[in-house]
Motif scaffolding. Sequence first.
Motif, PDB file in Angstrom:
ATOM      1  N   VAL A   1      -0.624   0.411  11.292  1.00  0.00           N
ATOM      2  CA  VAL A   1      -1.613   1.307  10.683  1.00  0.00           C
ATOM      3  C   VAL A   1      -1.149   1.722   9.297  1.00  0.00           C
ATOM      4  N   ASP A   2       0.123   2.060   9.161  1.00  0.00           N
ATOM      5  CA  ASP A   2       0.665   2.487   7.872  1.00  0.00           C
ATOM      6  C   ASP A   2       0.548   1.387   6.825  1.00  0.00           C
ATOM      7  N   GLU A   3       0.528   0.136   7.255  1.00  0.00           N
ATOM      8  CA  GLU A   3       0.399  -1.002   6.344  1.00  0.00           C
ATOM      9  C   GLU A   3      -1.059  -1.362   6.068  1.00  0.00           C
ATOM     10  N   GLY A   4      -1.978  -0.582   6.644  1.00  0.00           N
ATOM     11  CA  GLY A   4      -3.393  -0.847   6.415  1.00  0.00           C
ATOM     12  C   GLY A   4      -3.946  -2.007   7.218  1.00  0.00           C
ATOM     13  N   LEU A   5      -3.274  -2.362   8.303  1.00  0.00           N
ATOM     14  CA  LEU A   5      -3.680  -3.487   9.141  1.00  0.00           C
ATOM     15  C   LEU A   5      -4.179  -2.984  10.493  1.00  0.00           C
ATOM     16  N   GLY A   6      -4.555  -3.913  11.355  1.00  0.00           N
ATOM     17  CA  GLY A   6      -4.984  -3.579  12.699  1.00  0.00           C
ATOM     18  C   GLY A   6      -4.096  -4.242  13.726  1.00  0.00           C
ATOM     19  N   ALA A   7      -4.047  -3.662  14.922  1.00  0.00           N
ATOM     20  CA  ALA A   7      -3.223  -4.217  15.998  1.00  0.00           C
ATOM     21  C   ALA A   7      -3.846  -3.879  17.338  1.00  0.00           C
ATOM     22  N   CYS A   8      -3.474  -4.667  18.337  1.00  0.00           N
ATOM     23  CA  CYS A   8      -3.893  -4.409  19.712  1.00  0.00           C
ATOM     24  C   CYS A   8      -2.727  -4.741  20.632  1.00  0.00           C
TER      25      CYS A   8
ATOM     26  N   MET B   1       0.825  -1.197   0.000  1.00  0.00           N
ATOM     27  CA  MET B   1       0.000   0.000   0.000  1.00  0.00           C
ATOM     28  C   MET B   1       0.863   1.253   0.000  1.00  0.00           C
ATOM     29  N   ALA B   2       0.299   2.327  -0.541  1.00  0.00           N
ATOM     30  CA  ALA B   2       1.001   3.606  -0.478  1.00  0.00           C
ATOM     31  C   ALA B   2       1.035   4.071   0.974  1.00  0.00           C
ATOM     32  N   ALA B   3       2.158   4.643   1.385  1.00  0.00           N
ATOM     33  CA  ALA B   3       2.308   5.097   2.762  1.00  0.00           C
ATOM     34  C   ALA B   3       1.352   6.250   3.051  1.00  0.00           C
ATOM     35  N   MET B   4       0.814   6.280   4.260  1.00  0.00           N
ATOM     36  CA  MET B   4      -0.059   7.368   4.684  1.00  0.00           C
ATOM     37  C   MET B   4       0.755   8.559   5.129  1.00  0.00           C
ATOM     38  N   GLU B   5       0.114   9.705   5.203  1.00  0.00           N
ATOM     39  CA  GLU B   5       0.713  10.852   5.878  1.00  0.00           C
ATOM     40  C   GLU B   5       0.821  10.513   7.367  1.00  0.00           C
ATOM     41  N   PHE B   6       1.883  11.004   8.004  1.00  0.00           N
ATOM     42  CA  PHE B   6       2.111  10.645   9.406  1.00  0.00           C
ATOM     43  C   PHE B   6       0.926  11.043  10.287  1.00  0.00           C
ATOM     44  N   ALA B   7       0.343  12.206  10.051  1.00  0.00           N
ATOM     45  CA  ALA B   7      -0.793  12.645  10.865  1.00  0.00           C
ATOM     46  C   ALA B   7      -1.962  11.673  10.737  1.00  0.00           C
ATOM     47  N   ASP B   8      -2.146  11.091   9.547  1.00  0.00           N
ATOM     48  CA  ASP B   8      -3.218  10.122   9.356  1.00  0.00           C
ATOM     49  C   ASP B   8      -2.933   8.835  10.122  1.00  0.00           C
ATOM     50  N   VAL B   9      -1.665   8.415  10.115  1.00  0.00           N
ATOM     51  CA  VAL B   9      -1.286   7.209  10.856  1.00  0.00           C
ATOM     52  C   VAL B   9      -1.609   7.393  12.338  1.00  0.00           C
ATOM     53  N   VAL B  10      -1.229   8.543  12.892  1.00  0.00           N
ATOM     54  CA  VAL B  10      -1.460   8.795  14.320  1.00  0.00           C
ATOM     55  C   VAL B  10      -2.955   8.848  14.623  1.00  0.00           C
ATOM     56  N   SER B  11      -3.719   9.553  13.788  1.00  0.00           N
ATOM     57  CA  SER B  11      -5.151   9.722  14.066  1.00  0.00           C
ATOM     58  C   SER B  11      -5.926   8.422  13.899  1.00  0.00           C
ATOM     59  N   ARG B  12      -5.445   7.506  13.064  1.00  0.00           N
ATOM     60  CA  ARG B  12      -6.160   6.244  12.823  1.00  0.00           C
ATOM     61  C   ARG B  12      -5.748   5.129  13.775  1.00  0.00           C
ATOM     62  N   ARG B  13      -4.710   5.357  14.557  1.00  0.00           N
ATOM     63  CA  ARG B  13      -4.259   4.301  15.458  1.00  0.00           C
ATOM     64  C   ARG B  13      -5.265   4.072  16.575  1.00  0.00           C
ATOM     65  N   ARG B  14      -5.699   2.846  16.705  1.00  0.00           N
ATOM     66  CA  ARG B  14      -6.536   2.440  17.820  1.00  0.00           C
ATOM     67  C   ARG B  14      -6.353   0.938  18.027  1.00  0.00           C
ATOM     68  N   MET B  15      -6.813   0.464  19.177  1.00  0.00           N
ATOM     69  CA  MET B  15      -6.680  -0.950  19.481  1.00  0.00           C
ATOM     70  C   MET B  15      -7.781  -1.736  18.754  1.00  0.00           C
ATOM     71  N   VAL B  16      -7.367  -2.701  17.943  1.00  0.00           N
ATOM     72  CA  VAL B  16      -8.294  -3.527  17.166  1.00  0.00           C
ATOM     73  C   VAL B  16      -8.385  -4.901  17.822  1.00  0.00           C
ATOM     74  N   ARG B  17      -9.595  -5.308  18.167  1.00  0.00           N
ATOM     75  CA  ARG B  17      -9.796  -6.576  18.889  1.00  0.00           C
ATOM     76  C   ARG B  17     -10.539  -7.618  18.069  1.00  0.00           C
ATOM     77  N   ASN B  18     -10.707  -7.373  16.783  1.00  0.00           N
ATOM     78  CA  ASN B  18     -11.405  -8.347  15.943  1.00  0.00           C
ATOM     79  C   ASN B  18     -10.725  -8.393  14.581  1.00  0.00           C
ATOM     80  N   TYR B  19     -10.413  -9.608  14.119  1.00  0.00           N
ATOM     81  CA  TYR B  19      -9.657  -9.787  12.886  1.00  0.00           C
ATOM     82  C   TYR B  19     -10.328 -10.820  11.989  1.00  0.00           C
ATOM     83  N   THR B  20     -10.025 -10.738  10.711  1.00  0.00           N
ATOM     84  CA  THR B  20     -10.425 -11.782   9.779  1.00  0.00           C
ATOM     85  C   THR B  20      -9.430 -12.933   9.886  1.00  0.00           C
ATOM     86  N   ASP B  21      -9.694 -14.000   9.158  1.00  0.00           N
ATOM     87  CA  ASP B  21      -8.778 -15.140   9.150  1.00  0.00           C
ATOM     88  C   ASP B  21      -7.680 -14.999   8.100  1.00  0.00           C
TER      89      ASP B  21
END
Length: 204
Positions: free
Chosen positions: A137-144, A2-22
């Motif tokens: 977040v920059d990779e378009g994924l979720g984390a917790c 994926m194309a890299a996000m702007e740093f401000a977008d990475v920070v604003s989109r960061r949150r704890m993700v507790r549900n994932y696909t397989d």
Amino acid sequence: MMAAMEFADVVSRRRMVRNYTDDPVDPVVVDRIVGNALRAPSAGFSQGWAFLRLDTPADVARFWAAATPLGKGSDGWSAGLRRAPVLIVPMSSKAAYLDRYAEPDKGWTDRDESRWTAPYWDIDAGMASLLMLLTVVDEGLGACFFGVPPERMADFRAAFGVPDEFRPIGVVSIGHRAPDRLSPSLRRGRRDLDAVVHRGRWDG
């Protein structure tokens, strides 16, 4: 990739993700996530951290078997979290820092822990963890980021052969986001700058 996000977008989109696909996570992406953790600051450039990478179904299952509180299985909170295909366990080594600051260029002649105003070994591992969370977040994924229950720590250590020198400070789950319920804690709202920033003096 994926194309890299702007740093401000990475920070604003960061949150704890507790549900994932397989869906699996590309190992090359995991390499980047862990690699960026090594860019974190560390006192005295001690780098007293280690990262246990669990990215096979067998290893992830072994983690949950060792770390789940006794008497509990998959519950409403952890069911989605358990689908994360990758777990990274950041660890800190106090000994690495005490040894580093006893070296000639640091000016101390012993490993006296009382010289430290805060446990920088844990702080630095925490900063490395945050770099992983932001990279996710920059990779378009979720984390917790979550913890291993204290009463299961011995079982976790035994399951993965973790040396006594290293202390796990938490776990970073990584995966593709699925629809997620928001944590009830978010109802508290985010504190604003005026509530947390004290300019010049605490009472100023």
